[in-house]
Design a protein around this motif. Structure first.
Motif, short mmCIF file in Angstrom:
data_model
loop_
_atom_site.label_atom_id
_atom_site.label_comp_id
_atom_site.label_asym_id
_atom_site.label_seq_id
_atom_site.Cartn_x
_atom_site.Cartn_y
_atom_site.Cartn_z
N SER A 4 0.86 -1.20 0.00
CA SER A 4 0.00 0.00 0.00
C SER A 4 0.89 1.24 0.00
O SER A 4 2.03 1.18 0.47
N PRO A 5 0.42 2.34 -0.56
CA PRO A 5 1.26 3.53 -0.81
C PRO A 5 1.50 4.33 0.46
O PRO A 5 1.09 5.50 0.56
N VAL A 6 2.14 3.70 1.45
CA VAL A 6 2.33 4.36 2.74
C VAL A 6 3.74 4.10 3.26
O VAL A 6 4.39 3.13 2.86
N PHE A 7 4.20 4.97 4.15
CA PHE A 7 5.34 4.63 5.01
C PHE A 7 4.99 5.11 6.41
O PHE A 7 4.14 5.99 6.59
N THR A 8 5.60 4.46 7.41
CA THR A 8 5.32 4.82 8.80
C THR A 8 6.62 5.14 9.52
O THR A 8 7.69 4.66 9.13
N ALA A 9 6.51 5.98 10.54
CA ALA A 9 7.66 6.34 11.39
C ALA A 9 7.36 5.94 12.83
O ALA A 9 6.31 6.33 13.37
N ASP A 10 8.26 5.15 13.40
CA ASP A 10 8.15 4.75 14.81
C ASP A 10 9.46 5.10 15.49
O ASP A 10 10.30 4.23 15.74
N LEU A 11 9.68 6.40 15.69
CA LEU A 11 10.95 6.88 16.28
C LEU A 11 10.87 6.73 17.79
O LEU A 11 9.78 6.75 18.38
N LYS A 12 12.04 6.52 18.43
CA LYS A 12 12.09 6.25 19.87
C LYS A 12 12.83 7.35 20.61
O LYS A 12 13.64 8.08 20.02
N HIS A 13 12.57 7.38 21.97
CA HIS A 13 13.20 8.40 22.81
C HIS A 13 14.46 7.85 23.45
O HIS A 13 14.41 6.82 24.12
N ARG A 14 15.57 8.50 23.18
CA ARG A 14 16.84 8.22 23.88
C ARG A 14 17.38 6.79 23.73
O ARG A 14 16.91 5.84 24.35
N GLN A 15 18.38 6.73 22.89
CA GLN A 15 19.22 5.52 22.83
C GLN A 15 18.56 4.30 22.20
O GLN A 15 19.18 3.26 22.10
N LEU A 16 17.30 4.37 21.85
CA LEU A 16 16.67 3.16 21.28
C LEU A 16 16.53 3.32 19.77
O LEU A 16 16.20 4.42 19.31
N PRO A 17 16.75 2.26 19.01
CA PRO A 17 16.47 2.36 17.58
C PRO A 17 14.97 2.24 17.31
O PRO A 17 14.27 1.49 17.99
N GLY A 18 14.49 3.03 16.37
CA GLY A 18 13.10 2.92 15.93
C GLY A 18 13.11 2.33 14.53
O GLY A 18 14.10 1.71 14.12
N THR A 76 3.55 -1.05 4.57
CA THR A 76 2.62 -1.70 5.50
C THR A 76 2.47 -0.85 6.75
O THR A 76 3.34 -0.04 7.11
N ILE A 77 1.33 -1.08 7.43
CA ILE A 77 1.08 -0.47 8.74
C ILE A 77 1.10 -1.61 9.75
O ILE A 77 0.20 -2.45 9.77
N ASP A 78 2.14 -1.68 10.56
CA ASP A 78 2.35 -2.78 11.50
C ASP A 78 1.55 -2.51 12.78
O ASP A 78 1.96 -1.67 13.59
N SER A 79 0.46 -3.24 12.92
CA SER A 79 -0.47 -2.96 14.05
C SER A 79 0.16 -3.29 15.41
O SER A 79 -0.40 -2.93 16.45
N SER A 80 1.30 -3.99 15.42
CA SER A 80 1.95 -4.27 16.71
C SER A 80 2.72 -3.05 17.21
O SER A 80 3.22 -3.05 18.35
N LYS A 81 2.80 -2.01 16.40
CA LYS A 81 3.62 -0.85 16.77
C LYS A 81 2.82 0.29 17.40
O LYS A 81 3.38 1.33 17.75
N TYR A 82 1.50 0.12 17.52
CA TYR A 82 0.71 1.18 18.15
C TYR A 82 -0.43 0.59 18.96
O TYR A 82 -0.75 -0.60 18.83
N THR A 83 -1.01 1.44 19.82
CA THR A 83 -2.16 1.02 20.63
C THR A 83 -3.38 1.85 20.20
O THR A 83 -3.22 2.90 19.57
#
Ligand SMILES: O=C(Cc1ccccc1)Nn1cnc2ccccc21
Length: 327
Positions: free
Chosen positions: A152-166, A172-179
């Motif tokens: 699907s014509p999308v990209f998603t950003a799951d950036l993290k706070h301090r020292q963690l890789p996102g 795709t929209i990965d439903s495990s990455k949000y609530t």
């Protein structure tokens, strides 16, 4: 051809996030930037004084490189930094997403801020291709080139706070990455940005103030730049906070407890944790705020301090829209 790539914080303050990108097998660390639309790289064509510390793309070593004769680019960012050079096409791979014929802009000049940012080997623009700076013909962004080959014509950003890789995911929209649910908002592409109208703000446990805020979702900007009314209301709740012209923004005692900042997206209230707004040490025992004034910019910028508190969907369908969810 969907893909997923890690986004690693460049420093202890999450000043920028860098992602591994392969250009015909040469892997560079690029800053994915939804606030611009040029894919450019440090190269062997730079003066040696500007090459130091960076990984360089060498087109002469690429079997798939095709120079675009007479094509040039020249970009200046809002913070005054910039770069320029020549253009070709090559095979570009980001996670599992590989595209051929992607315009790759070779830097022959970069500003001092880029020279000294040695972890950064260039940028991968994810704004709309209408603001690509290549002449005589504007080139497509990586996302535009890849779009038709994605689930699907999308990209998603799951950036993290301090020292963690996102991660940035493509296709795709990965439903495990949000609530909870995703709230979508219309995007106005007229300026080439992922631009939308925020619905207001609240500081800490204070009441929500409804107000239209013209803002862009910009992964290439570190901080949150909002109208003075928001900034004043926010730092009023931070004891010892003040505008420090020598630092160019609001600072406060590093020991201060910072309230959350809620930013309205339609009916959704996106909460930025107060700790995210203690951006970095400024001078002495003062720290520099992650919320600053947008005056002089012309619009507000919801940068990394905001984006890393959310799961963000950049929907590039025929009616582009942004989606936000808690995580
Ligand atoms: O330039 C900015 C932030 C900014 C500051 C002042 C006015 C307007 C915008 N972000 N940005 C977005 N993409 C970038 C790429 C490099 C450097 C900064 C970049």
């Amino acid at each position: 051809n969907d893909g997923s790539v890690t986004a690693s914080p460049e420093d202890a303050y999450d000043s920028e996030y860098l992602c591994p990108v392969s250009i015909d097998g040469q892997t560079l660390a690029l800053d994915f930037d939804t606030g611009s639309a040029d894919l450019w790289v440090f190269s062997t064509s730079l003066p040696s004084s500007e090459q130091k510390g960076h990984t360089l793309f060498d087109p002469s070593k690429s079997t798939n490189w095709k120079a675009l004769s007479g094509y040039k680019w020249n970009i200046t960012y809002g913070d005054g930094s910039g770069a320029s050079g020549t253009v070709g096409t090559d095979v570009v791979t980001v996670g599992g997403t590989s595209v051929s014929g992607q315009a790759v802009e070779i830097a022959t000049k970069v500003s001092s801020a880029f020279v000294s940012d040695t972890a950064n080997d260039g940028l991968l623009g994810l704004a709309f291709s209408s603001i690509n700076t290549v002449t005589p013909k504007a080139q497509h962004t990586f996302f535009d080139t890849a779009k038709s080959s994605l689930s699907s014509p999308v990209f998603t950003a799951d950036l993290k706070h301090r020292q963690l890789p996102g991660t940035y995911d493509f296709g795709t929209i990965d439903s495990s990455k949000y609530t909870g649910t995703i709230t979508y908002i219309d995007v106005d592409t007229a300026n080439g940005f992922w631009e939308f109208t925020g619905s207001g703000y609240a500081v800490g446990s204070g009441s929500f103030v409804s107000s239209s805020i013209d803002a862009i979702a910009d992964t290439g900007t570190t901080l949150i730049y909002v109208p003075d009314a928001v900034v004043t209301a926010y730092y009023k709740q931070v004891s010892g906070a003040s505008y420090d012209s020598s630092q160019g923004g609001y600072t406060f005692p590093c020991s201060a407890t910072l309230p959350n900042l809620t930013l309205g997206i339609g009916s959704y209230h996106a909460v930025v944790p107060g700790q995210y707004i203690n951006y970095s040490p400024a001078s002495g025992s003062k720290c520099f705020g992650g919320v600053q004034s947008d005056s002089g910019i012309g619009f507000s910028i919801y940068g990394d301090v905001f984006l890393k508190s959310q799961f963000v969907i950049f929907d590039g369908s025929s009616t582009p829209r942004l989606g936000f969810a808690a995580k």
